[in-house]
Design a protein around this motif. Structure first.
Motif, PDB file in Angstrom:
ATOM      1  N   THR A 137       0.836  -1.188   0.000  1.00 32.85           N
ATOM      2  CA  THR A 137       0.000   0.000   0.000  1.00 32.85           C
ATOM      3  C   THR A 137       0.865   1.230   0.000  1.00 32.85           C
ATOM      4  N   ARG A 138       0.319   2.331  -0.507  1.00 35.03           N
ATOM      5  CA  ARG A 138       1.063   3.581  -0.515  1.00 35.03           C
ATOM      6  C   ARG A 138       1.099   4.152   0.881  1.00 35.03           C
ATOM      7  N   GLY A 173      11.388   6.776  -4.015  1.00 34.19           N
ATOM      8  CA  GLY A 173      10.862   5.519  -3.521  1.00 34.19           C
ATOM      9  C   GLY A 173       9.481   5.653  -2.934  1.00 34.19           C
ATOM     10  N   ASN A 174       9.248   6.725  -2.221  1.00 34.50           N
ATOM     11  CA  ASN A 174       7.950   6.897  -1.577  1.00 34.50           C
ATOM     12  C   ASN A 174       6.872   7.395  -2.534  1.00 34.50           C
ATOM     13  N   GLU A 175       7.206   7.528  -3.822  1.00 37.01           N
ATOM     14  CA  GLU A 175       6.191   7.807  -4.845  1.00 37.01           C
ATOM     15  C   GLU A 175       5.602   6.522  -5.398  1.00 37.01           C
ATOM     16  N   GLN A 229       1.143   7.366   2.867  1.00 31.18           N
ATOM     17  CA  GLN A 229       0.776   8.740   2.567  1.00 31.18           C
ATOM     18  C   GLN A 229       1.582   9.752   3.366  1.00 31.18           C
ATOM     19  N   THR A 230       2.178   9.315   4.469  1.00 33.95           N
ATOM     20  CA  THR A 230       2.961  10.238   5.273  1.00 33.95           C
ATOM     21  C   THR A 230       4.410   9.828   5.249  1.00 33.95           C
ATOM     22  N   GLU A 231       5.280  10.800   5.439  1.00 34.96           N
ATOM     23  CA  GLU A 231       6.713  10.526   5.401  1.00 34.96           C
ATOM     24  C   GLU A 231       7.113   9.747   6.636  1.00 34.96           C
ATOM     25  N   GLY A 232       7.840   8.639   6.426  1.00 36.40           N
ATOM     26  CA  GLY A 232       8.242   7.806   7.534  1.00 36.40           C
ATOM     27  C   GLY A 232       9.481   8.329   8.229  1.00 36.40           C
ATOM     28  N   THR A 233       9.786   7.691   9.354  1.00 34.92           N
ATOM     29  CA  THR A 233      10.963   8.057  10.120  1.00 34.92           C
ATOM     30  C   THR A 233      12.199   7.538   9.429  1.00 34.92           C
ATOM     31  N   SER A 234      13.200   8.388   9.250  1.00 43.83           N
ATOM     32  CA  SER A 234      14.440   7.971   8.609  1.00 43.83           C
ATOM     33  C   SER A 234      15.368   7.368   9.637  1.00 43.83           C
ATOM     34  N   VAL A 285      16.811  -1.259  11.016  1.00 40.78           N
ATOM     35  CA  VAL A 285      15.650  -1.523  11.863  1.00 40.78           C
ATOM     36  C   VAL A 285      14.484  -2.005  11.000  1.00 40.78           C
ATOM     37  N   LEU A 286      14.062  -3.219  11.222  1.00 42.94           N
ATOM     38  CA  LEU A 286      12.885  -3.733  10.539  1.00 42.94           C
ATOM     39  C   LEU A 286      11.642  -2.991  11.017  1.00 42.94           C
ATOM     40  N   THR A 287      10.672  -2.864  10.136  1.00 39.51           N
ATOM     41  CA  THR A 287       9.354  -2.240  10.343  1.00 39.51           C
ATOM     42  C   THR A 287       9.402  -0.712  10.359  1.00 39.51           C
ATOM     43  N   LYS A 288      10.565  -0.090  10.257  1.00 40.40           N
ATOM     44  CA  LYS A 288      10.633   1.365  10.134  1.00 40.40           C
ATOM     45  C   LYS A 288      10.310   1.767   8.698  1.00 40.40           C
ATOM     46  N   MET A 289       9.747   2.956   8.517  1.00 42.62           N
ATOM     47  CA  MET A 289       9.483   3.466   7.183  1.00 42.62           C
ATOM     48  C   MET A 289      10.746   4.130   6.642  1.00 42.62           C
TER      49      MET A 289
END
Length: 246
Positions: free
Chosen positions: A22-23, A102-104, A25-30, A92-96
């Protein structure tokens, strides 16, 4: 074993329907470890309405390391569900994952993960360092590598593991796989894409013991009959794919 024996021939379906990504929609934690981004030298290529563009704006995490503890290389394990156990550092697994391009594209809502590829099968995504996976009896080539949340592979040496394992107690016919030779594995795209995820679709593959260059090895990507010659090991966006099977 020739590199071609590891290639996965698959098709991509662009449609309205269920998909396993799924897309976001919000910017994840780097993450804290990243290196300076470099621009790809290859230009965008376009044929028959399909545009293929390399990108390299994702964080690299050069200190990320993955070690597969179980099953050991060359080991024989019981039939059925094979237990995998990894050690990870600086990832870290499960981090965005961050990364503008990439996030497009299609993003796993579960975050960063491990891609596990057995022989010619599509990868399975795993969000923990320990899991089991049903594998048929016989000898198998297993590739594991770290993946960003949008399924782009980490491509440095410490980010992957390649080994042969045996499943089941019956005698197995050896694959004669030379893991020191050059190999290529197919990763993305996979499955069904819908909505905004159809606008840009990522092409990504994994190289072992080889590099690409205009004068050396290249990858030929054939998309709906149009051929593109790739001379850099990078992810690529595909644009202009029609709805339906590609």
């Amino acid at each position: 074993m020739k590199a071609s024996a590891f290639l996965l021939g698959g098709s991509l379906l662009l449609a309205l329907g269920a998909c396993d990504t799924t897309r976001q929609q919000t910017e994840g934690t780097s993450q804290s470890t990243a290196e300076t981004v470099t621009s790809p030298t290859m230009a965008a290529m376009e044929k028959n309405g399909i545009r293929l563009t390399p990108f390299d704006d994702s964080p690299k995490y050069p200190e990320a390391q993955m070690r597969l503890k179980t099953p050991p290389s060359g080991a024989t394990v019981p039939s059925g569900a094979v237990a995998f156990d990894y050690d990870l550092t600086n990832f870290v697994l499960t981090k965005m994952s961050s990364g503008m391009t990439g996030n497009e594209m299609a993003v796993s809502e579960k975050g960063q993960h491990i891609h596990n590829i057995v022989d010619n099968q599509p990868y399975t995504a795993h969000y923990t360092t320990e899991f089991t996976k049903n594998i048929a009896d016989g000898q198998h080539v297993v590739l594991s590598f770290l993946s960003r949340s949008y399924h782009e592979s980490l491509k440095h040496r410490g980010a992957y593991d390649l080994r042969v394992i045996n499943v089941g107690s019956a005698p197995v016919q050896p694959l004669n796989a030379d893991l020191s030779a050059a190999h290529m594995f197919y990763s993305r795209p996979k499955d069904t894409y819908s909505g905004n995820d159809t606008k840009k679709v990522m092409l990504d593959f994994y190289l072992v013991n080889t590099t690409l260059s205009p004068e050396g090895n290249k990858v030929r990507a054939t998309i709906n009959g149009s051929e593109f010659m790739l001379t850099e090991w990078l992810p690529y966006t595909m644009e202009g794919l029609p709805m339906g099977q590609n």
